[in-house]
Design a protein around this motif. Structure first.
Motif, PDB file in Angstrom:
ATOM      1  N   ILE A 348       0.855  -1.199   0.000  1.00 34.22           N
ATOM      2  CA  ILE A 348       0.000   0.000   0.000  1.00 34.22           C
ATOM      3  C   ILE A 348       0.883   1.239   0.000  1.00 34.22           C
ATOM      4  CG2 ILE A 348      -1.807   1.253   1.232  1.00 34.22           C
ATOM      5  CD1 ILE A 348      -2.359  -1.498   2.692  1.00 34.22           C
ATOM      6  N   LYS A 349       0.609   2.144  -0.936  1.00 37.20           N
ATOM      7  CA  LYS A 349       1.353   3.395  -1.034  1.00 37.20           C
ATOM      8  C   LYS A 349       0.374   4.558  -1.153  1.00 37.20           C
ATOM      9  CE  LYS A 349       5.224   1.209  -3.520  1.00 37.20           C
ATOM     10  NZ  LYS A 349       6.013   1.214  -4.787  1.00 37.20           N
ATOM     11  N   GLY A 350       0.864   5.748  -0.875  1.00 40.67           N
ATOM     12  CA  GLY A 350       0.084   6.967  -1.136  1.00 40.67           C
ATOM     13  C   GLY A 350      -0.636   7.558   0.055  1.00 40.67           C
ATOM     14  N   ILE A 351      -0.546   6.942   1.237  1.00 37.52           N
ATOM     15  CA  ILE A 351      -1.277   7.459   2.397  1.00 37.52           C
ATOM     16  C   ILE A 351      -0.773   8.839   2.804  1.00 37.52           C
ATOM     17  CG2 ILE A 351      -1.704   7.100   4.859  1.00 37.52           C
ATOM     18  CD1 ILE A 351      -1.944   4.118   4.276  1.00 37.52           C
ATOM     19  N   THR A 352       0.543   9.013   2.824  1.00 35.07           N
ATOM     20  CA  THR A 352       1.103  10.324   3.190  1.00 35.07           C
ATOM     21  C   THR A 352       0.619  11.403   2.235  1.00 35.07           C
ATOM     22  OG1 THR A 352       3.077   9.267   4.106  1.00 35.07           O
ATOM     23  CG2 THR A 352       3.247  11.602   3.561  1.00 35.07           C
ATOM     24  N   GLU A 353       0.600  11.093   0.939  1.00 33.91           N
ATOM     25  CA  GLU A 353       0.134  12.054  -0.063  1.00 33.91           C
ATOM     26  C   GLU A 353      -1.333  12.404   0.148  1.00 33.91           C
ATOM     27  OE1 GLU A 353       3.820  10.288  -1.296  1.00 33.91           O
ATOM     28  OE2 GLU A 353       1.940   9.354  -0.662  1.00 33.91           O
ATOM     29  N   ALA A 354      -2.135  11.401   0.481  1.00 35.94           N
ATOM     30  CA  ALA A 354      -3.566  11.647   0.718  1.00 35.94           C
ATOM     31  C   ALA A 354      -3.765  12.582   1.904  1.00 35.94           C
ATOM     32  CB  ALA A 354      -4.288  10.321   0.951  1.00 35.94           C
ATOM     33  N   GLU A 355      -3.065  12.331   2.998  1.00 38.15           N
ATOM     34  CA  GLU A 355      -3.273  13.129   4.207  1.00 38.15           C
ATOM     35  C   GLU A 355      -2.725  14.552   4.066  1.00 38.15           C
ATOM     36  OE1 GLU A 355      -3.611   9.614   7.565  1.00 38.15           O
ATOM     37  OE2 GLU A 355      -1.681  10.665   7.372  1.00 38.15           O
ATOM     38  N   LYS A 356      -1.831  14.771   3.114  1.00 39.09           N
ATOM     39  CA  LYS A 356      -1.321  16.126   2.860  1.00 39.09           C
ATOM     40  C   LYS A 356      -2.325  17.004   2.124  1.00 39.09           C
ATOM     41  CE  LYS A 356       3.677  15.199   2.764  1.00 39.09           C
ATOM     42  NZ  LYS A 356       4.878  15.096   1.882  1.00 39.09           N
ATOM     43  N   LEU A 357      -3.390  16.394   1.584  1.00 32.21           N
ATOM     44  CA  LEU A 357      -4.387  17.174   0.842  1.00 32.21           C
ATOM     45  C   LEU A 357      -5.065  18.218   1.711  1.00 32.21           C
ATOM     46  CD1 LEU A 357      -6.131  14.361  -1.244  1.00 32.21           C
ATOM     47  CD2 LEU A 357      -4.621  16.151  -2.132  1.00 32.21           C
ATOM     48  N   ALA A 358      -5.239  17.888   2.998  1.00 27.85           N
ATOM     49  CA  ALA A 358      -5.933  18.815   3.907  1.00 27.85           C
ATOM     50  C   ALA A 358      -5.488  18.508   5.334  1.00 27.85           C
ATOM     51  CB  ALA A 358      -7.448  18.658   3.773  1.00 27.85           C
ATOM     52  N   ASP A 359      -4.631  19.347   5.892  1.00 30.46           N
ATOM     53  CA  ASP A 359      -4.125  19.123   7.243  1.00 30.46           C
ATOM     54  C   ASP A 359      -5.271  19.052   8.248  1.00 30.46           C
ATOM     55  OD1 ASP A 359      -1.535  19.074   6.402  1.00 30.46           O
ATOM     56  OD2 ASP A 359      -1.089  21.157   6.916  1.00 30.46           O
ATOM     57  N   ASN A 360      -5.278  17.964   9.035  1.00 28.52           N
ATOM     58  CA  ASN A 360      -6.276  17.738  10.088  1.00 28.52           C
ATOM     59  C   ASN A 360      -7.702  17.599   9.563  1.00 28.52           C
ATOM     60  OD1 ASN A 360      -4.238  17.991  12.120  1.00 28.52           O
ATOM     61  ND2 ASN A 360      -4.412  20.214  11.944  1.00 28.52           N
ATOM     62  N   LYS A 361      -7.876  17.565   8.262  1.00 29.19           N
ATOM     63  CA  LYS A 361      -9.211  17.435   7.675  1.00 29.19           C
ATOM     64  C   LYS A 361      -9.351  16.133   6.874  1.00 29.19           C
ATOM     65  CE  LYS A 361     -10.917  21.485   8.935  1.00 29.19           C
ATOM     66  NZ  LYS A 361     -12.123  21.648   9.790  1.00 29.19           N
ATOM     67  N   LEU A 362      -8.253  15.415   6.709  1.00 26.21           N
ATOM     68  CA  LEU A 362      -8.319  14.131   6.019  1.00 26.21           C
ATOM     69  C   LEU A 362      -7.385  13.154   6.718  1.00 26.21           C
ATOM     70  CD1 LEU A 362      -8.693  13.322   2.323  1.00 26.21           C
ATOM     71  CD2 LEU A 362      -6.990  12.079   3.634  1.00 26.21           C
ATOM     72  N   LYS A 363      -7.926  12.015   7.108  1.00 27.30           N
ATOM     73  CA  LYS A 363      -7.160  11.001   7.817  1.00 27.30           C
ATOM     74  C   LYS A 363      -7.447   9.638   7.203  1.00 27.30           C
ATOM     75  CE  LYS A 363      -4.552   9.319  11.080  1.00 27.30           C
ATOM     76  NZ  LYS A 363      -3.099   9.585  11.088  1.00 27.30           N
ATOM     77  N   VAL A 364      -6.400   8.867   6.979  1.00 29.54           N
ATOM     78  CA  VAL A 364      -6.554   7.509   6.453  1.00 29.54           C
ATOM     79  C   VAL A 364      -6.387   6.538   7.619  1.00 29.54           C
ATOM     80  CG1 VAL A 364      -5.744   5.782   4.817  1.00 29.54           C
ATOM     81  CG2 VAL A 364      -5.643   8.218   4.214  1.00 29.54           C
ATOM     82  N   PHE A 365      -7.493   5.916   8.009  1.00 28.82           N
ATOM     83  CA  PHE A 365      -7.467   4.947   9.104  1.00 28.82           C
ATOM     84  C   PHE A 365      -7.246   3.546   8.555  1.00 28.82           C
ATOM     85  CE2 PHE A 365     -10.092   8.440  10.874  1.00 28.82           C
ATOM     86  CZ  PHE A 365      -9.279   8.764  11.944  1.00 28.82           C
ATOM     87  N   HIS A 366      -6.370   2.800   9.201  1.00 26.39           N
ATOM     88  CA  HIS A 366      -6.021   1.458   8.759  1.00 26.39           C
ATOM     89  C   HIS A 366      -6.972   0.420   9.350  1.00 26.39           C
ATOM     90  CE1 HIS A 366      -1.635   2.422   7.602  1.00 26.39           C
ATOM     91  NE2 HIS A 366      -2.227   3.575   7.891  1.00 26.39           N
ATOM     92  N   SER A 367      -7.346  -0.563   8.545  1.00 20.46           N
ATOM     93  CA  SER A 367      -8.126  -1.710   9.030  1.00 20.46           C
ATOM     94  C   SER A 367      -7.264  -2.957   8.903  1.00 20.46           C
ATOM     95  CB  SER A 367      -9.424  -1.840   8.228  1.00 20.46           C
ATOM     96  OG  SER A 367     -10.227  -0.691   8.389  1.00 20.46           O
ATOM     97  N   GLY A 368      -7.296  -3.591   7.720  1.00 20.83           N
ATOM     98  CA  GLY A 368      -6.514  -4.806   7.515  1.00 20.83           C
ATOM     99  C   GLY A 368      -5.152  -4.505   6.943  1.00 20.83           C
ATOM    100  N   THR A 369      -4.231  -4.011   7.791  1.00 17.66           N
ATOM    101  CA  THR A 369      -2.874  -3.717   7.330  1.00 17.66           C
ATOM    102  C   THR A 369      -1.851  -4.227   8.330  1.00 17.66           C
ATOM    103  OG1 THR A 369      -2.584  -1.571   8.443  1.00 17.66           O
ATOM    104  CG2 THR A 369      -3.702  -1.554   6.298  1.00 17.66           C
ATOM    105  N   LYS A 370      -0.614  -4.379   7.854  1.00 19.30           N
ATOM    106  CA  LYS A 370       0.521  -4.637   8.752  1.00 19.30           C
ATOM    107  C   LYS A 370       1.725  -3.850   8.239  1.00 19.30           C
ATOM    108  CE  LYS A 370       2.413  -8.811   6.519  1.00 19.30           C
ATOM    109  NZ  LYS A 370       2.820 -10.211   6.735  1.00 19.30           N
ATOM    110  N   LEU A 371       2.577  -3.443   9.183  1.00 18.97           N
ATOM    111  CA  LEU A 371       3.799  -2.717   8.862  1.00 18.97           C
ATOM    112  C   LEU A 371       4.975  -3.600   9.228  1.00 18.97           C
ATOM    113  CD1 LEU A 371       4.956   0.014   7.895  1.00 18.97           C
ATOM    114  CD2 LEU A 371       4.962   0.744  10.301  1.00 18.97           C
TER     115      LEU A 371
END
Length: 427
Positions: A348-371
């Protein structure tokens, strides 16, 4: 303060994210957690159904508060076990948790408390269930009595579907013990809405309304899932209807359970149907919904720890929950094939880019993931919930899907109409 959050989905990531904003909380553990919680808390390899292991973990780590997010540990008695060990735990005891653990129990409580719901029959004998369906006709709703991860409900539009569902559940045993008994209901027509409340055993404080999207495909087509997205508030149930819902649904249930000697403390979730003849209960859950939790916590302005603590003490400290006037939308990205078979291990890629669209107004919450070794990959059917906050529903939907477009995960799927019913109802 040291907290243990139990679970591994998007709801759990959202709870940890919200609690992490409180400076009084020194450390948060998550059992077992996911790739998102790994970045802001300490994941521990204890499963949600290991009640003894969870209590031992609390003792070992000096946990002050336990927050069980999924239904399974609640129905298995985690609150009772923590109480016996002298540990605060946010949720109902095992008896009250049967509101979700057994649909027939929930129906009995509704009838005893005078709460409006669909006409029903409950059966543990297959032949009796078949006879009831034939007598009532279709359309009709077939439900596995026990826990089935949100997938144990069949809305049968004809007799072939109804009898097929009974055979799969009661003879084919697709839900194992959860399907040894079924609840068969009349089909209610109308708009569904999710209403969640913080409860202290006597009083309930309603959160804003939300609307879930259960079906896997656009236009509410395909099989039921754990939820493909949600938004809040739902235009047909704004704050001016809160008192009506409290008086009709929540107060009678709380009074009944208190009389039974099991006051309900925690989150009581009422899935409601807005029918032509009034509001009726579809089902109860005894915890935050997923994905409703994510948009709701994005809007919540009150301190979550204080709300939870006051419920446990049996003394909610306020009369109204403060939330943002903004609208929030959560869009689930799932693995292709879900809720059937699906691939795992996709990077999975692109989460940082997504959350940069709107500070504190867009958050990507993880469900089925592992790091693992710095690489984020998928481990489940529902993988992410892209959650956006904006002044209007239109703007929140637009921002949410902009966030989705940033995410790169092979073999993924998502609905493109999350919130569309809200736009229609606004009009």
């Amino acid at each position: 303060m040291r907290i243990l959050v139990i679970g591994q989905g998007g709801r759990e990531h959202a709870l940890v994210w919200k609690l992490k904003q409180d400076p009084r909380i020194k450390e948060i553990f998550v059992a077992p957690g996911n790739g998102g919680t790994a970045g802001i808390a300490t994941n521990v390899p204890v499963e949600v159904d290991d009640i003894k292991g969870l209590v031992n973990l609390c003792i070992q780590e000096g946990i002050n508060l336990v927050v069980p997010a999924p239904e399974l540990p609640l129905t298995l008695g985690i609150v009772d076990a923590c109480r016996d060990a002298g540990i605060a735990c946010f949720g109902p005891d095992a008896y009250a948790a049967k509101l979700e653990g057994s649909k027939s129990f929930a129906k009995d409580v509704m009838y005893a408390a005078g709460v409006p719901t669909a006409e029903f029959g409950a059966f543990d004998n297959y032949d009796d269930a078949v006879a009831y369906v034939k007598a009532k006709g279709a359309p009709i709703v077939i439900k596995a009595d026990g826990l089935a991860a949100g997938k144990g409900v069949v809305v049968a539009m004809n007799m072939t579907e109804a009898l097929g569902a009974l055979e799969e559940i009661m003879v084919g045993n697709i839900f194992k013990d959860s399907g040894s008994k079924v609840v068969i209901e009349e089909m209610m027509e109308g708009e569904e809405v999710s209403c969640l409340a913080f409860c202290d055993g006597e009083r309930a404080l309603l959160l804003p309304s939300a609307q879930d999207h259960k079906r896997v495909y656009d236009d509410d087509k395909g099989p039921n899932t754990g939820g493909m997205g949600a938004y809040s508030p739902m235009p047909l149930v704004l704050e001016n209807r809160h008192q009506e819902i409290l008086d009709l649904i929540f107060k009678p249930v709380l009074e009944h359970l208190k009389k039974e000697g099991h006051p309900f403390k925690g989150i009581l979730y009422a899935g409601l149907m807005l029918t032509k003849s009034g509001i009726k209960v579809v089902e109860f859950n005894v915890r935050f919904g997923d994905p409703e939790c994510q948009p709701l916590l994005m809007r919540l302005e009150d301190n979550l720890l204080d709300l939870m603590s006051s419920c446990i003490k049996g003394a909610l400290y306020k009369d109204k929950i403060n939330v943002s006037d903004d609208v929030s939308v959560g869009i689930v990205i799932a693995a292709e094939g879900y809720p059937g078979s699906y691939k795992k291990g996709m990077e999975i890629k692109g989460i940082t880019e997504a959350e940069k669209l709107a500070d504190n107004k867009l958050k990507v919450f993880h469900s089925g993931t592992k790091l693992e070794n710095g690489v984020l990959s998928s481990t489940g059917g529902r993988v992410l919930c892209v959650t956006a906050l904006a002044p209007s529903l239109d703007e929140a939907i637009k921002l949410g899907y902009q966030g989705v477009s940033c995410i790169d995960m092979p073999y993924s799927q998502y609905r493109t109409d999350i919130g569309a019913k809200g736009i229609k109802n606004q009009k």
